[in-house]
Design a protein around this motif. Sequence first.
Motif, PDB file in Angstrom:
ATOM      1  N   LEU A 142       0.828  -1.201   0.000  1.00 15.50           N
ATOM      2  CA  LEU A 142       0.000   0.000   0.000  1.00 15.50           C
ATOM      3  C   LEU A 142       0.864   1.252   0.000  1.00 15.50           C
ATOM      4  O   LEU A 142       0.562   2.229  -0.687  1.00 15.50           O
ATOM      5  N   TRP A 143       1.957   1.211   0.756  1.00  9.27           N
ATOM      6  CA  TRP A 143       2.872   2.355   0.840  1.00  9.27           C
ATOM      7  C   TRP A 143       3.476   2.666  -0.521  1.00  9.27           C
ATOM      8  O   TRP A 143       3.640   3.825  -0.883  1.00  9.27           O
ATOM      9  N   GLU A 144       3.831   1.642  -1.277  1.00  5.26           N
ATOM     10  CA  GLU A 144       4.435   1.841  -2.595  1.00  5.26           C
ATOM     11  C   GLU A 144       3.429   2.384  -3.604  1.00  5.26           C
ATOM     12  O   GLU A 144       3.815   3.004  -4.595  1.00  5.26           O
ATOM     13  N   GLY A 145       2.154   2.157  -3.371  1.00  7.38           N
ATOM     14  CA  GLY A 145       1.126   2.656  -4.284  1.00  7.38           C
ATOM     15  C   GLY A 145       0.835   4.139  -4.117  1.00  7.38           C
ATOM     16  O   GLY A 145       0.163   4.739  -4.948  1.00  7.38           O
ATOM     17  N   LEU A 146       1.332   4.732  -3.036  1.00  4.60           N
ATOM     18  CA  LEU A 146       1.102   6.155  -2.787  1.00  4.60           C
ATOM     19  C   LEU A 146       2.120   6.999  -3.540  1.00  4.60           C
ATOM     20  O   LEU A 146       3.261   6.592  -3.743  1.00  4.60           O
ATOM     21  N   LYS A 147       1.703   8.200  -3.908  1.00  5.93           N
ATOM     22  CA  LYS A 147       2.622   9.156  -4.519  1.00  5.93           C
ATOM     23  C   LYS A 147       3.493   9.769  -3.425  1.00  5.93           C
ATOM     24  O   LYS A 147       3.191   9.684  -2.246  1.00  5.93           O
ATOM     25  N   GLU A 148       4.575  10.408  -3.835  1.00  6.60           N
ATOM     26  CA  GLU A 148       5.545  10.952  -2.882  1.00  6.60           C
ATOM     27  C   GLU A 148       4.915  11.984  -1.947  1.00  6.60           C
ATOM     28  O   GLU A 148       5.154  11.977  -0.734  1.00  6.60           O
ATOM     29  N   TYR A 149       4.092  12.885  -2.489  1.00  5.89           N
ATOM     30  CA  TYR A 149       3.492  13.911  -1.627  1.00  5.89           C
ATOM     31  C   TYR A 149       2.497  13.286  -0.647  1.00  5.89           C
ATOM     32  O   TYR A 149       2.330  13.782   0.468  1.00  5.89           O
ATOM     33  N   GLN A 150       1.839  12.190  -1.031  1.00  5.68           N
ATOM     34  CA  GLN A 150       0.929  11.519  -0.119  1.00  5.68           C
ATOM     35  C   GLN A 150       1.693  10.855   1.026  1.00  5.68           C
ATOM     36  O   GLN A 150       1.271  10.905   2.185  1.00  5.68           O
ATOM     37  N   ARG A 151       2.831  10.264   0.701  1.00  2.00           N
ATOM     38  CA  ARG A 151       3.670   9.674   1.757  1.00  2.00           C
ATOM     39  C   ARG A 151       4.180  10.751   2.700  1.00  2.00           C
ATOM     40  O   ARG A 151       4.211  10.558   3.916  1.00  2.00           O
ATOM     41  N   ASN A 152       4.579  11.891   2.144  1.00  2.00           N
ATOM     42  CA  ASN A 152       5.069  12.991   2.980  1.00  2.00           C
ATOM     43  C   ASN A 152       3.986  13.504   3.921  1.00  2.00           C
ATOM     44  O   ASN A 152       4.260  13.856   5.072  1.00  2.00           O
ATOM     45  N   ARG A 153       2.743  13.570   3.434  1.00  2.00           N
ATOM     46  CA  ARG A 153       1.647  14.013   4.296  1.00  2.00           C
ATOM     47  C   ARG A 153       1.433  13.047   5.453  1.00  2.00           C
ATOM     48  O   ARG A 153       1.185  13.461   6.582  1.00  2.00           O
ATOM     49  N   LEU A 154       1.508  11.764   5.170  1.00  2.00           N
ATOM     50  CA  LEU A 154       1.327  10.778   6.235  1.00  2.00           C
ATOM     51  C   LEU A 154       2.477  10.818   7.234  1.00  2.00           C
ATOM     52  O   LEU A 154       2.260  10.714   8.443  1.00  2.00           O
ATOM     53  N   ILE A 155       3.698  10.989   6.734  1.00  2.00           N
ATOM     54  CA  ILE A 155       4.860  11.099   7.630  1.00  2.00           C
ATOM     55  C   ILE A 155       4.723  12.345   8.510  1.00  2.00           C
ATOM     56  O   ILE A 155       4.961  12.300   9.711  1.00  2.00           O
ATOM     57  N   ALA A 156       4.322  13.469   7.900  1.00  2.00           N
ATOM     58  CA  ALA A 156       4.155  14.712   8.665  1.00  2.00           C
ATOM     59  C   ALA A 156       3.020  14.589   9.672  1.00  2.00           C
ATOM     60  O   ALA A 156       3.072  15.189  10.750  1.00  2.00           O
ATOM     61  N   PHE A 157       2.000  13.822   9.350  1.00  2.00           N
ATOM     62  CA  PHE A 157       0.896  13.620  10.284  1.00  2.00           C
ATOM     63  C   PHE A 157       1.336  12.793  11.482  1.00  2.00           C
ATOM     64  O   PHE A 157       1.024  13.114  12.628  1.00  2.00           O
ATOM     65  N   ILE A 158       2.095  11.730  11.228  1.00  2.00           N
ATOM     66  CA  ILE A 158       2.529  10.841  12.309  1.00  2.00           C
ATOM     67  C   ILE A 158       3.526  11.548  13.224  1.00  2.00           C
ATOM     68  O   ILE A 158       3.408  11.503  14.445  1.00  2.00           O
ATOM     69  N   ASP A 159       4.496  12.226  12.646  1.00  2.00           N
ATOM     70  CA  ASP A 159       5.484  12.951  13.449  1.00  2.00           C
ATOM     71  C   ASP A 159       5.970  14.172  12.673  1.00  2.00           C
ATOM     72  O   ASP A 159       6.890  14.081  11.864  1.00  2.00           O
ATOM     73  N   PRO A 160       5.351  15.339  12.905  1.00  2.00           N
ATOM     74  CA  PRO A 160       5.751  16.535  12.157  1.00  2.00           C
ATOM     75  C   PRO A 160       7.150  17.036  12.499  1.00  2.00           C
ATOM     76  O   PRO A 160       7.734  17.802  11.750  1.00  2.00           O
ATOM     77  N   THR A 161       7.712  16.569  13.629  1.00  2.00           N
ATOM     78  CA  THR A 161       9.039  17.032  14.011  1.00  2.00           C
ATOM     79  C   THR A 161      10.152  16.275  13.296  1.00  2.00           C
ATOM     80  O   THR A 161      11.324  16.587  13.493  1.00  2.00           O
ATOM     81  N   VAL A 162       9.809  15.271  12.459  1.00  2.00           N
ATOM     82  CA  VAL A 162      10.825  14.552  11.688  1.00  2.00           C
ATOM     83  C   VAL A 162      11.555  15.528  10.761  1.00  2.00           C
ATOM     84  O   VAL A 162      12.776  15.499  10.641  1.00  2.00           O
ATOM     85  N   ASP A 163      10.791  16.398  10.123  1.00  2.00           N
ATOM     86  CA  ASP A 163      11.355  17.413   9.236  1.00  2.00           C
ATOM     87  C   ASP A 163      10.615  18.721   9.482  1.00  2.00           C
ATOM     88  O   ASP A 163       9.750  19.119   8.705  1.00  2.00           O
ATOM     89  N   PRO A 164      10.920  19.424  10.601  1.00  2.00           N
ATOM     90  CA  PRO A 164      10.149  20.619  10.959  1.00  2.00           C
ATOM     91  C   PRO A 164      10.338  21.800  10.009  1.00  2.00           C
ATOM     92  O   PRO A 164       9.543  22.723  10.030  1.00  2.00           O
ATOM     93  N   LYS A 165      11.346  21.761   9.172  1.00  2.00           N
ATOM     94  CA  LYS A 165      11.550  22.843   8.203  1.00  2.00           C
ATOM     95  C   LYS A 165      11.140  22.432   6.798  1.00  2.00           C
ATOM     96  O   LYS A 165      11.275  23.198   5.871  1.00  2.00           O
ATOM     97  N   GLY A 166      10.625  21.220   6.676  1.00  2.00           N
ATOM     98  CA  GLY A 166      10.212  20.715   5.374  1.00  2.00           C
ATOM     99  C   GLY A 166       8.759  20.282   5.402  1.00  2.00           C
ATOM    100  O   GLY A 166       7.851  21.103   5.468  1.00  2.00           O
ATOM    101  N   ILE A 167       8.544  18.955   5.409  1.00  2.00           N
ATOM    102  CA  ILE A 167       7.189  18.435   5.296  1.00  2.00           C
ATOM    103  C   ILE A 167       6.340  18.697   6.534  1.00  2.00           C
ATOM    104  O   ILE A 167       5.118  18.749   6.449  1.00  2.00           O
TER     105      ILE A 167
END
Length: 172
Positions: free
Chosen positions: A2-27
């Motif tokens: 399922l993860w591979e079926g997502l586009k890059e921006y969709q993965r970034n949104r999910l990563i930012a939702f789970i932990d926005p401090t992973v990349d606080p100046k980016g996603i």
Amino acid sequence: MLWEGLKEYQRNRLIAFIDPTVDPKGIGYNIVQSMITVGSGQFFGKGFLSGTQGPLKFLPERHTDFIFPIFAEEWGFFGCLVLLSLYLIFFIRNFKVATIAKDSFGNLLSIGFTTIFIFYFFINIGMTLGIMPVVGIPLPFMSYGGTTLLANFIGIALIINVRMRRFELFYP
């Protein structure tokens, strides 16, 4: 898979939702700045047009998707409670129109538009507070945007029409 079926921006949104401090100046920038903006309002806020996050452009898209944090910064927790109460009254009154509608079409129309308003409301507030992923849904009647505002007014006009016509009698 399922993860591979997502586009890059969709993965970034999910990563930012789970932990926005992973990349606080980016996603995670929008979510982090949104939470800072909401928190900086404290209880009574900084006053109308006296906020710092919005005018200094720390929070991007402050006039569209992230209008609620700007409101929270300027009016504080108390102002947010008033705003949430006004939305609650709005939702209750629209559901009341559905109960007094004289036909099932008016009933379903009122329930449908009210449900859309409720979903938009909860998704927008949730994404600005960091408890839902950022998806770009505007806050009804507050966010800047011509198309959504026009659609909201059309929905309200139809609900008002259902309420207005509840006493009319149709004779076949």
